[in-house]
Motif scaffolding. Structure first.
Motif, mmCIF file in Angstrom:
data_model
loop_
_atom_site.group_PDB
_atom_site.id
_atom_site.type_symbol
_atom_site.label_atom_id
_atom_site.label_comp_id
_atom_site.label_asym_id
_atom_site.label_seq_id
_atom_site.Cartn_x
_atom_site.Cartn_y
_atom_site.Cartn_z
ATOM 1 N N TRP A 139 39.489 43.338 41.698
ATOM 2 C CA TRP A 139 39.151 42.157 40.672
ATOM 3 C C TRP A 139 37.836 42.125 40.213
ATOM 4 O O TRP A 139 37.218 41.652 39.415
ATOM 5 N N GLY A 140 37.359 43.726 40.674
ATOM 6 C CA GLY A 140 35.893 43.749 40.126
ATOM 7 C C GLY A 140 34.767 43.251 40.943
ATOM 8 O O GLY A 140 33.787 43.013 40.484
ATOM 9 N N VAL A 141 35.073 42.465 42.193
ATOM 10 C CA VAL A 141 34.116 41.895 42.815
ATOM 11 C C VAL A 141 33.481 42.986 43.986
ATOM 12 O O VAL A 141 34.014 43.388 44.835
ATOM 13 N N ASP A 142 32.240 43.241 43.626
ATOM 14 C CA ASP A 142 31.664 44.000 44.554
ATOM 15 C C ASP A 142 30.332 43.525 44.858
ATOM 16 O O ASP A 142 29.677 43.538 46.047
ATOM 17 N N ASP A 143 29.359 42.993 44.021
ATOM 18 C CA ASP A 143 28.240 42.554 43.988
ATOM 19 C C ASP A 143 28.255 41.080 43.616
ATOM 20 O O ASP A 143 28.866 40.500 42.401
ATOM 21 N N PRO A 144 27.961 40.054 44.782
ATOM 22 C CA PRO A 144 27.912 38.694 44.541
ATOM 23 C C PRO A 144 27.244 38.230 43.444
ATOM 24 O O PRO A 144 27.332 36.996 42.905
ATOM 25 N N LYS A 145 26.161 38.939 42.986
ATOM 26 C CA LYS A 145 25.258 38.506 41.940
ATOM 27 C C LYS A 145 25.724 38.680 40.567
ATOM 28 O O LYS A 145 24.990 38.523 39.712
ATOM 29 N N ASN A 146 26.908 39.524 40.494
ATOM 30 C CA ASN A 146 27.149 39.844 39.076
ATOM 31 C C ASN A 146 27.632 38.399 38.410
ATOM 32 O O ASN A 146 28.799 37.767 38.965
ATOM 33 N N THR B 265 29.355 35.760 50.875
ATOM 34 C CA THR B 265 29.191 34.601 49.889
ATOM 35 C C THR B 265 30.090 34.456 48.621
ATOM 36 O O THR B 265 29.865 33.455 48.114
ATOM 37 N N TYR B 266 30.810 35.306 48.610
ATOM 38 C CA TYR B 266 31.999 35.344 47.482
ATOM 39 C C TYR B 266 32.963 34.405 47.824
ATOM 40 O O TYR B 266 33.217 33.264 47.198
ATOM 41 N N GLN C 71 41.605 48.967 43.759
ATOM 42 C CA GLN C 71 41.355 49.448 42.455
ATOM 43 C C GLN C 71 40.082 48.897 41.869
ATOM 44 O O GLN C 71 39.977 48.007 41.064
ATOM 45 N N GLU C 72 38.901 49.418 42.266
ATOM 46 C CA GLU C 72 37.621 49.178 41.570
ATOM 47 C C GLU C 72 37.563 49.128 40.079
ATOM 48 O O GLU C 72 38.038 50.045 39.573
ATOM 49 N N ARG C 73 36.821 48.141 39.599
ATOM 50 C CA ARG C 73 36.741 47.895 38.246
ATOM 51 C C ARG C 73 35.619 47.109 37.848
ATOM 52 O O ARG C 73 34.922 46.583 38.671
ATOM 53 N N ASP C 74 35.618 47.162 36.579
ATOM 54 C CA ASP C 74 34.510 46.177 35.986
ATOM 55 C C ASP C 74 35.184 44.498 35.918
ATOM 56 O O ASP C 74 36.292 44.522 35.629
ATOM 57 N N PRO C 75 34.480 43.612 36.652
ATOM 58 C CA PRO C 75 35.018 42.349 36.657
ATOM 59 C C PRO C 75 35.464 41.789 35.638
ATOM 60 O O PRO C 75 36.285 40.767 35.312
ATOM 61 N N ARG C 76 34.689 42.245 34.148
ATOM 62 C CA ARG C 76 35.391 41.711 33.050
ATOM 63 C C ARG C 76 36.791 42.144 32.586
ATOM 64 O O ARG C 76 37.120 41.644 31.718
ATOM 65 N N ASP C 77 37.342 43.004 33.463
ATOM 66 C CA ASP C 77 38.521 43.553 33.201
ATOM 67 C C ASP C 77 39.639 43.031 34.307
ATOM 68 O O ASP C 77 40.620 43.412 34.504
#
Length: 307
Positions: A12-19, A46-47, A281-287
């Motif tokens: 779901w694009g979740v890698d950096d909790p600060k994004n 923390t996510y 499936q790494e992605r941009d969270p905006r997708d």
């Protein structure tokens, strides 16, 4: 084979909790369950809720367990290491207090796992997949990283009974074939296993099946991804960094890319693999609006070829 298939928040694009663009964690748990998965990785600390009682309640409400937690950070830096020790305690404490994945296994160690990934050097991320161009660590830096990983692995196992597995990762300081070989020489299997990832092997220039075979007796846990070969060749040619490549769609649903999963399935059957595989499936969270569609398609495809 007795194989269980999980997913992870990075789908779901979740890698950096600060994004600032991350989808709500409730969406990730709900859609993972809706797609048919029974377990999920913790994602970045923390996510998901960090209070064990709330985390347990939310997992049980979605009929999910945790298969692993992940350290995804700079493991070379001495200054960063105290934070990594604290993070290891936090992750493993929660893994010991909430529902975790079925302990199905053969010779490999069972879940739950602490997946250890070095990431945080921007020059390495810039040259992901480009072995000839990527800057390498000095011997001193490499040995410091090895000692850090060893210490974290021992904390996870000795204090919490959580098996550490080291994950070579595109754009990290453990990525290419020579670094993988050096890793297994420097860290004994009793200290930590491997989590090899089909997509990261491919991205970094390694045909997955020969490398799964070469390091089979070190593997405790597997990650599955698929790679759009045309996008991969394009981003490598343009020198695109790893996460920008993910935003451009270099990772695709399982069965839609270059990796031969029927052959992977036959290989694992021959080796009688028992245990967990996590689809990512790494992605941009905006997708993330297409994540449910894609993680469902990946699971259905794997089931269709015998997983």
């Amino acid at each position: 084979m007795t194989i269980h298939i999980a997913n992870a928040p990075c789908s779901w694009g979740v890698d950096d909790p600060k994004n600032p663009f991350l989808p709500p964690w409730q969406k990730v748990l709900s859609e993972a369950s809706q797609a048919g998965y029974k377990s999920i990785e913790l994602g970045p600390w923390t996510y998901l809720p960090v209070e064990p009682a709330e985390l347990r309640q939310q997992l049980e409400a979605h009929d999910l367990s945790l298969v692993a937690g992940t350290i995804f950070d700079n493991l070379v830096s001495e200054a960063n290491f105290p934070a990594m020790v604290e993070l290891t305690h936090n992750i493993c404490r929660n893994l010991s207090l909430v529902p975790t994945a079925s302990k199905t296994h053969a010779d490999n160690k069972p879940a739950p796992y602490l997946v250890i990934i070095d990431f945080g050097n921007p020059e390495r991320a810039k040259y992901a997949g480009q072995s000839a161009k990527a800057p390498r660590l000095s011997d001193e830096e490499w040995q410091r990283m090895m000692q850090h990983i060893t210490t974290l692995s021992q904390i996870a196992w000795n204090e919490y009974g959580v098996r550490a597995v080291i994950h070579p990762h595109a754009g990290g300081c453990i990525e290419f074939a020579d670094e993988l070989q050096q890793l297994v020489e420097d860290i004994p299997h009793e200290v930590a296993g491997l989590c090899l990832d089909t997509g990261h092997l491919y991205y970094s220039g390694m045909d997955p099946i020969p490398y799964l075979s070469r390091y089979w007796d070190r593997i405790d846990y597997l990650h599955f991804k698929d790679v759009n070969d045309g996008v991969w060749r394009d981003v490598i040619a343009r020198g695109v960094d790893f996460f920008a490549a993910c935003a451009e769609g270099v990772m695709c649903p399982i069965g839609k890319g270059a990796i031969d999963y029927p052959a992977v399935r036959a290989f694992l059957a021959e080796r009688n693999y028992q245990g967990w595989i996590t689809v990512e499936q790494e992605r941009d969270p905006r997708d993330a609006d297409t994540s449910l569609r894609d993680v469902t398609a990946s699971l259905h495809y794997l089931q269709s070829v015998g997983f």
